[in-house]
Design a protein around this motif. Structure first.
Motif, mmCIF file in Angstrom:
data_model
loop_
_atom_site.group_PDB
_atom_site.id
_atom_site.type_symbol
_atom_site.label_atom_id
_atom_site.label_comp_id
_atom_site.label_asym_id
_atom_site.label_seq_id
_atom_site.Cartn_x
_atom_site.Cartn_y
_atom_site.Cartn_z
ATOM 1 N N ASN A 26 -5.756 -11.147 12.188
ATOM 2 C CA ASN A 26 -4.995 -12.288 11.799
ATOM 3 C C ASN A 26 -4.146 -12.229 10.922
ATOM 4 O OD1 ASN A 26 -6.410 -13.562 14.157
ATOM 5 N ND2 ASN A 26 -7.890 -14.239 12.726
ATOM 6 N N LEU A 27 -3.709 -11.006 10.460
ATOM 7 C CA LEU A 27 -2.629 -10.957 9.252
ATOM 8 C C LEU A 27 -1.366 -10.461 9.872
ATOM 9 C CD1 LEU A 27 -4.877 -8.754 7.004
ATOM 10 C CD2 LEU A 27 -4.454 -11.285 6.720
ATOM 11 N N PRO A 28 -0.139 -10.809 9.080
ATOM 12 C CA PRO A 28 1.126 -10.298 9.498
ATOM 13 C C PRO A 28 1.083 -8.617 9.389
ATOM 14 C CG PRO A 28 1.264 -11.783 7.701
ATOM 15 C CD PRO A 28 -0.311 -11.545 8.027
ATOM 16 N N ILE A 29 1.920 -8.328 10.230
ATOM 17 C CA ILE A 29 1.901 -6.628 10.155
ATOM 18 C C ILE A 29 2.048 -6.085 8.751
ATOM 19 C CG2 ILE A 29 4.353 -6.743 10.885
ATOM 20 C CD1 ILE A 29 1.500 -4.217 12.203
ATOM 21 N N GLU A 30 2.938 -6.519 8.370
ATOM 22 C CA GLU A 30 3.395 -6.042 6.765
ATOM 23 C C GLU A 30 2.109 -6.002 5.924
ATOM 24 O OE1 GLU A 30 5.587 -3.831 4.353
ATOM 25 O OE2 GLU A 30 6.316 -4.759 6.186
ATOM 26 N N GLU A 31 1.394 -7.207 5.873
ATOM 27 C CA GLU A 31 0.283 -7.076 5.291
ATOM 28 C C GLU A 31 -1.030 -6.282 5.769
ATOM 29 O OE1 GLU A 31 -2.666 -8.700 2.170
ATOM 30 O OE2 GLU A 31 -0.316 -8.421 2.302
ATOM 31 N N MET A 32 -0.833 -6.007 7.174
ATOM 32 C CA MET A 32 -1.913 -4.933 7.755
ATOM 33 C C MET A 32 -1.744 -3.703 6.984
ATOM 34 S SD MET A 32 -2.583 -6.684 11.572
ATOM 35 C CE MET A 32 -3.745 -5.569 11.866
ATOM 36 N N VAL A 33 -0.432 -3.363 7.207
ATOM 37 C CA VAL A 33 -0.037 -2.103 6.949
ATOM 38 C C VAL A 33 -0.300 -1.651 5.310
ATOM 39 C CG1 VAL A 33 2.267 -0.514 6.472
ATOM 40 C CG2 VAL A 33 1.679 -1.779 8.599
ATOM 41 N N ARG A 34 0.079 -2.718 4.382
ATOM 42 C CA ARG A 34 -0.315 -2.513 3.051
ATOM 43 C C ARG A 34 -1.727 -2.519 2.613
ATOM 44 N NH1 ARG A 34 -2.332 -4.895 -1.078
ATOM 45 N NH2 ARG A 34 -2.853 -7.073 0.055
ATOM 46 N N LEU A 35 -2.522 -3.267 3.484
ATOM 47 C CA LEU A 35 -4.139 -2.903 3.332
ATOM 48 C C LEU A 35 -4.428 -1.802 3.732
ATOM 49 C CD1 LEU A 35 -5.117 -6.691 4.351
ATOM 50 C CD2 LEU A 35 -5.291 -5.498 2.008
ATOM 51 N N TYR A 36 -3.984 -1.271 4.894
ATOM 52 C CA TYR A 36 -4.206 -0.031 5.514
ATOM 53 C C TYR A 36 -3.973 1.071 4.320
ATOM 54 C CZ TYR A 36 -4.818 3.944 8.643
ATOM 55 O OH TYR A 36 -5.040 5.172 9.031
ATOM 56 N N GLU A 37 -2.866 0.977 3.904
ATOM 57 C CA GLU A 37 -2.469 2.187 2.931
ATOM 58 C C GLU A 37 -3.407 2.055 1.873
ATOM 59 O OE1 GLU A 37 2.411 2.295 3.862
ATOM 60 O OE2 GLU A 37 1.677 0.774 2.401
ATOM 61 N N GLU A 38 -3.735 0.702 1.206
ATOM 62 C CA GLU A 38 -4.654 0.564 0.106
ATOM 63 C C GLU A 38 -5.979 1.243 0.381
ATOM 64 O OE1 GLU A 38 -6.391 -2.538 -3.074
ATOM 65 O OE2 GLU A 38 -5.091 -3.150 -1.518
ATOM 66 N N GLY A 39 -6.417 0.942 1.580
ATOM 67 C CA GLY A 39 -7.726 1.570 2.071
ATOM 68 C C GLY A 39 -7.875 2.885 2.396
ATOM 69 N N ALA A 40 -6.733 3.401 2.520
ATOM 70 C CA ALA A 40 -6.848 4.907 2.740
ATOM 71 C C ALA A 40 -6.837 5.583 1.403
ATOM 72 C CB ALA A 40 -5.318 5.437 3.473
ATOM 73 N N GLY A 41 -6.235 5.019 0.542
ATOM 74 C CA GLY A 41 -6.265 5.585 -0.887
ATOM 75 C C GLY A 41 -7.835 5.407 -1.349
ATOM 76 N N LEU A 42 -8.346 4.232 -1.066
ATOM 77 C CA LEU A 42 -9.609 4.087 -1.626
ATOM 78 C C LEU A 42 -10.658 4.991 -1.009
ATOM 79 C CD1 LEU A 42 -9.556 0.294 -1.674
ATOM 80 C CD2 LEU A 42 -10.000 1.645 -3.709
ATOM 81 N N SER A 43 -10.647 5.037 0.195
ATOM 82 C CA SER A 43 -11.237 6.175 0.965
ATOM 83 C C SER A 43 -11.194 7.642 0.480
ATOM 84 C CB SER A 43 -10.700 6.161 2.279
ATOM 85 O OG SER A 43 -11.500 7.133 3.191
ATOM 86 N N ARG A 44 -9.778 8.032 -0.024
ATOM 87 C CA ARG A 44 -9.744 9.140 -0.413
ATOM 88 C C ARG A 44 -10.578 9.364 -1.856
ATOM 89 N NH1 ARG A 44 -4.766 8.741 1.961
ATOM 90 N NH2 ARG A 44 -3.716 8.026 0.188
ATOM 91 N N TYR A 45 -10.375 8.333 -2.640
ATOM 92 C CA TYR A 45 -10.944 8.208 -4.121
ATOM 93 C C TYR A 45 -12.476 8.317 -3.773
ATOM 94 C CZ TYR A 45 -12.049 6.444 -8.378
ATOM 95 O OH TYR A 45 -12.856 5.990 -9.729
ATOM 96 N N CYS A 46 -12.829 7.518 -2.839
ATOM 97 C CA CYS A 46 -14.526 7.723 -2.656
ATOM 98 C C CYS A 46 -14.951 9.259 -2.187
ATOM 99 C CB CYS A 46 -14.947 6.626 -1.709
ATOM 100 S SG CYS A 46 -14.907 4.780 -2.312
ATOM 101 N N LEU A 47 -14.110 9.919 -1.520
ATOM 102 C CA LEU A 47 -14.538 10.996 -1.027
ATOM 103 C C LEU A 47 -14.414 11.839 -2.084
ATOM 104 C CD1 LEU A 47 -12.774 11.016 2.451
ATOM 105 C CD2 LEU A 47 -15.295 10.856 2.082
ATOM 106 N N ASP A 48 -13.420 11.949 -2.867
ATOM 107 C CA ASP A 48 -13.352 12.698 -4.007
ATOM 108 C C ASP A 48 -14.400 12.647 -5.002
ATOM 109 O OD1 ASP A 48 -11.821 14.506 -5.659
ATOM 110 O OD2 ASP A 48 -11.430 13.159 -7.169
ATOM 111 N N LEU A 49 -14.925 11.437 -5.387
ATOM 112 C CA LEU A 49 -15.918 11.034 -6.258
ATOM 113 C C LEU A 49 -17.332 11.874 -5.534
ATOM 114 C CD1 LEU A 49 -15.604 7.260 -7.253
ATOM 115 C CD2 LEU A 49 -15.372 9.769 -8.736
ATOM 116 N N LEU A 50 -17.551 11.721 -4.168
ATOM 117 C CA LEU A 50 -18.606 12.189 -3.631
ATOM 118 C C LEU A 50 -18.587 13.670 -3.618
ATOM 119 C CD1 LEU A 50 -19.212 9.810 -0.377
ATOM 120 C CD2 LEU A 50 -20.368 10.110 -2.555
ATOM 121 N N ASP A 51 -17.502 14.292 -3.545
ATOM 122 C CA ASP A 51 -17.502 15.718 -3.782
ATOM 123 C C ASP A 51 -17.610 16.177 -5.008
ATOM 124 O OD1 ASP A 51 -16.642 16.189 -1.196
ATOM 125 O OD2 ASP A 51 -14.527 16.251 -1.565
#
Length: 67
Positions: A26-51
């Protein structure tokens, strides 16, 4: 808080919140893209920490005397 200052648990909690918001759809597309980008960065960060944690554990395992 910058990602470099986050613990794994803090980053995962933030990522979980982003996933929940995106799942609603239920979010505007611009907000969804921003959140997706932030989530992708957080995912990479978490994977790096686990490594890094895995590498530390492997060092400990190799330094233990064999039984």
């Amino acid at each position: 808080m910058a990602k470099k200052e986050m613990t794994f648990e803090q980053a995962k909690e933030k990522l979980d919140g982003i996933v929940e918001k995106l799942s609603d759809g239920n979010l505007p597309i611009e907000e969804m893209v921003r959140l997706y980008e932030e989530g992708a960065g957080l995912s990479r960060y978490c994977l790096d920490l686990l490594d890094r944690y895995e590498g530390r554990l492997e060092k400990v395992d190799t330094s233990l005397p064999e039984a």
